[in-house]
Design a protein around this motif. Structure first.
Motif, PDB file in Angstrom:
ATOM      1  N   VAL A  27     -15.900  13.113   8.217  1.00  0.00           N
ATOM      2  CA  VAL A  27     -15.865  11.905   7.495  1.00  0.00           C
ATOM      3  C   VAL A  27     -16.452  11.002   8.314  1.00  0.00           C
ATOM      4  O   VAL A  27     -16.416  10.488   9.615  1.00  0.00           O
ATOM      5  CB  VAL A  27     -14.062  11.781   7.478  1.00  0.00           C
ATOM      6  N   MET A  28     -17.203  10.002   7.370  1.00  0.00           N
ATOM      7  CA  MET A  28     -17.945   9.039   7.939  1.00  0.00           C
ATOM      8  C   MET A  28     -17.651   7.694   7.740  1.00  0.00           C
ATOM      9  O   MET A  28     -17.384   7.537   6.420  1.00  0.00           O
ATOM     10  CB  MET A  28     -19.747   9.236   7.719  1.00  0.00           C
ATOM     11  N   ALA A  29     -17.442   6.646   8.609  1.00  0.00           N
ATOM     12  CA  ALA A  29     -17.014   5.282   8.270  1.00  0.00           C
ATOM     13  C   ALA A  29     -18.134   4.629   7.353  1.00  0.00           C
ATOM     14  O   ALA A  29     -18.025   3.777   6.439  1.00  0.00           O
ATOM     15  CB  ALA A  29     -16.946   4.680   9.462  1.00  0.00           C
ATOM     16  N   ALA A  30     -19.365   5.099   7.555  1.00  0.00           N
ATOM     17  CA  ALA A  30     -20.516   4.607   6.800  1.00  0.00           C
ATOM     18  C   ALA A  30     -20.392   4.787   5.274  1.00  0.00           C
ATOM     19  O   ALA A  30     -21.092   4.458   4.275  1.00  0.00           O
ATOM     20  CB  ALA A  30     -22.050   5.113   7.275  1.00  0.00           C
ATOM     21  N   LEU A  31     -19.427   6.027   5.094  1.00  0.00           N
ATOM     22  CA  LEU A  31     -19.393   6.433   3.690  1.00  0.00           C
ATOM     23  C   LEU A  31     -18.033   5.993   3.160  1.00  0.00           C
ATOM     24  O   LEU A  31     -17.499   6.677   2.193  1.00  0.00           O
ATOM     25  CB  LEU A  31     -19.571   7.998   3.554  1.00  0.00           C
ATOM     26  N   GLY A  32     -17.461   5.057   3.829  1.00  0.00           N
ATOM     27  CA  GLY A  32     -15.961   4.601   3.602  1.00  0.00           C
ATOM     28  C   GLY A  32     -15.104   5.499   3.676  1.00  0.00           C
ATOM     29  O   GLY A  32     -13.973   5.585   2.720  1.00  0.00           O
ATOM     30  N   GLY A  33     -14.997   6.393   4.723  1.00  0.00           N
ATOM     31  CA  GLY A  33     -14.121   7.098   4.925  1.00  0.00           C
ATOM     32  C   GLY A  33     -14.083   8.351   4.078  1.00  0.00           C
ATOM     33  O   GLY A  33     -13.254   9.243   3.916  1.00  0.00           O
ATOM     34  N   GLU A  38     -17.622  14.338  -0.799  1.00  0.00           N
ATOM     35  CA  GLU A  38     -16.848  13.432  -1.392  1.00  0.00           C
ATOM     36  C   GLU A  38     -17.943  12.368  -1.848  1.00  0.00           C
ATOM     37  O   GLU A  38     -17.632  11.643  -3.264  1.00  0.00           O
ATOM     38  CB  GLU A  38     -15.707  12.796  -0.824  1.00  0.00           C
ATOM     39  N   ALA A  39     -18.672  11.631  -1.248  1.00  0.00           N
ATOM     40  CA  ALA A  39     -19.615  10.673  -1.555  1.00  0.00           C
ATOM     41  C   ALA A  39     -20.362  11.101  -2.689  1.00  0.00           C
ATOM     42  O   ALA A  39     -20.804  10.438  -3.595  1.00  0.00           O
ATOM     43  CB  ALA A  39     -20.382  10.087  -0.336  1.00  0.00           C
ATOM     44  N   LEU A  40     -21.172  12.340  -2.495  1.00  0.00           N
ATOM     45  CA  LEU A  40     -22.002  12.600  -3.662  1.00  0.00           C
ATOM     46  C   LEU A  40     -21.248  12.993  -4.900  1.00  0.00           C
ATOM     47  O   LEU A  40     -21.682  12.620  -6.029  1.00  0.00           O
ATOM     48  CB  LEU A  40     -22.733  13.938  -3.075  1.00  0.00           C
ATOM     49  N   ALA A  41     -20.095  13.584  -4.875  1.00  0.00           N
ATOM     50  CA  ALA A  41     -19.241  13.641  -6.006  1.00  0.00           C
ATOM     51  C   ALA A  41     -18.763  12.444  -6.599  1.00  0.00           C
ATOM     52  O   ALA A  41     -18.677  12.556  -7.948  1.00  0.00           O
ATOM     53  CB  ALA A  41     -18.188  14.436  -5.746  1.00  0.00           C
ATOM     54  N   GLU A  42     -18.768  11.343  -5.948  1.00  0.00           N
ATOM     55  CA  GLU A  42     -18.443   9.951  -6.409  1.00  0.00           C
ATOM     56  C   GLU A  42     -19.381   9.156  -7.064  1.00  0.00           C
ATOM     57  O   GLU A  42     -19.388   8.184  -7.489  1.00  0.00           O
ATOM     58  CB  GLU A  42     -17.478   9.246  -5.347  1.00  0.00           C
ATOM     59  N   ASP A  45     -25.691   7.419  -4.036  1.00  0.00           N
ATOM     60  CA  ASP A  45     -27.028   8.071  -4.287  1.00  0.00           C
ATOM     61  C   ASP A  45     -27.243   8.727  -2.917  1.00  0.00           C
ATOM     62  O   ASP A  45     -26.929   8.505  -2.018  1.00  0.00           O
ATOM     63  CB  ASP A  45     -28.101   6.639  -3.974  1.00  0.00           C
ATOM     64  N   ALA A  46     -27.982   9.783  -3.075  1.00  0.00           N
ATOM     65  CA  ALA A  46     -28.152  10.742  -1.877  1.00  0.00           C
ATOM     66  C   ALA A  46     -29.039  10.096  -0.916  1.00  0.00           C
ATOM     67  O   ALA A  46     -28.690  10.545   0.192  1.00  0.00           O
ATOM     68  CB  ALA A  46     -29.122  11.861  -2.658  1.00  0.00           C
ATOM     69  N   LYS A  47     -29.955   9.129  -1.257  1.00  0.00           N
ATOM     70  CA  LYS A  47     -30.707   8.529  -0.090  1.00  0.00           C
ATOM     71  C   LYS A  47     -29.583   7.850   0.652  1.00  0.00           C
ATOM     72  O   LYS A  47     -29.920   7.768   1.929  1.00  0.00           O
ATOM     73  CB  LYS A  47     -31.762   7.431  -0.856  1.00  0.00           C
ATOM     74  N   ASP A  48     -28.696   7.128   0.156  1.00  0.00           N
ATOM     75  CA  ASP A  48     -27.712   6.275   1.031  1.00  0.00           C
ATOM     76  C   ASP A  48     -26.973   7.101   1.836  1.00  0.00           C
ATOM     77  O   ASP A  48     -26.619   7.111   3.056  1.00  0.00           O
ATOM     78  CB  ASP A  48     -27.078   5.484   0.064  1.00  0.00           C
ATOM     79  N   VAL A  49     -26.463   8.306   1.131  1.00  0.00           N
ATOM     80  CA  VAL A  49     -25.682   9.464   2.026  1.00  0.00           C
ATOM     81  C   VAL A  49     -26.539  10.057   3.195  1.00  0.00           C
ATOM     82  O   VAL A  49     -26.016  10.008   4.317  1.00  0.00           O
ATOM     83  CB  VAL A  49     -25.186  10.394   1.020  1.00  0.00           C
TER      84      VAL A  49
END
Length: 64
Positions: A27-33, A38-42, A45-49
């Motif tokens: 779990v990463m703070a930079a991805l909002g927890g 989870e970030a990709l599923a939501e 952008d892959a570049k931001d991840v």
């Protein structure tokens, strides 16, 4: 960045076996927890991840 490029970079940095585990469990703070999956599923952008991963685990410059 395409998802295939993202996963190639993840595999290159972490190894094929650990990349998915990291993406599922870390779990990463930079991805909002969120985790990578989870970030990709939501719809993140892959570049931001990838940038968040780079900051989180200090990916060497040549792999960024």
């Amino acid at each position: 960045m395409r998802l295939t490029d993202f996963w190639e970079r993840m595999n290159e940095h972490f190894g094929a076996a650990y990349a998915d585990s990291f993406a599922r469990d870390h779990v990463m703070a930079a991805l909002g927890g969120r985790t990578v999956h989870e970030a990709l599923a939501e719809g993140w952008d892959a570049k931001d991840v990838w940038r968040a991963v780079c900051v989180s685990v200090e990916v060497p410059e040549h792999l960024r």
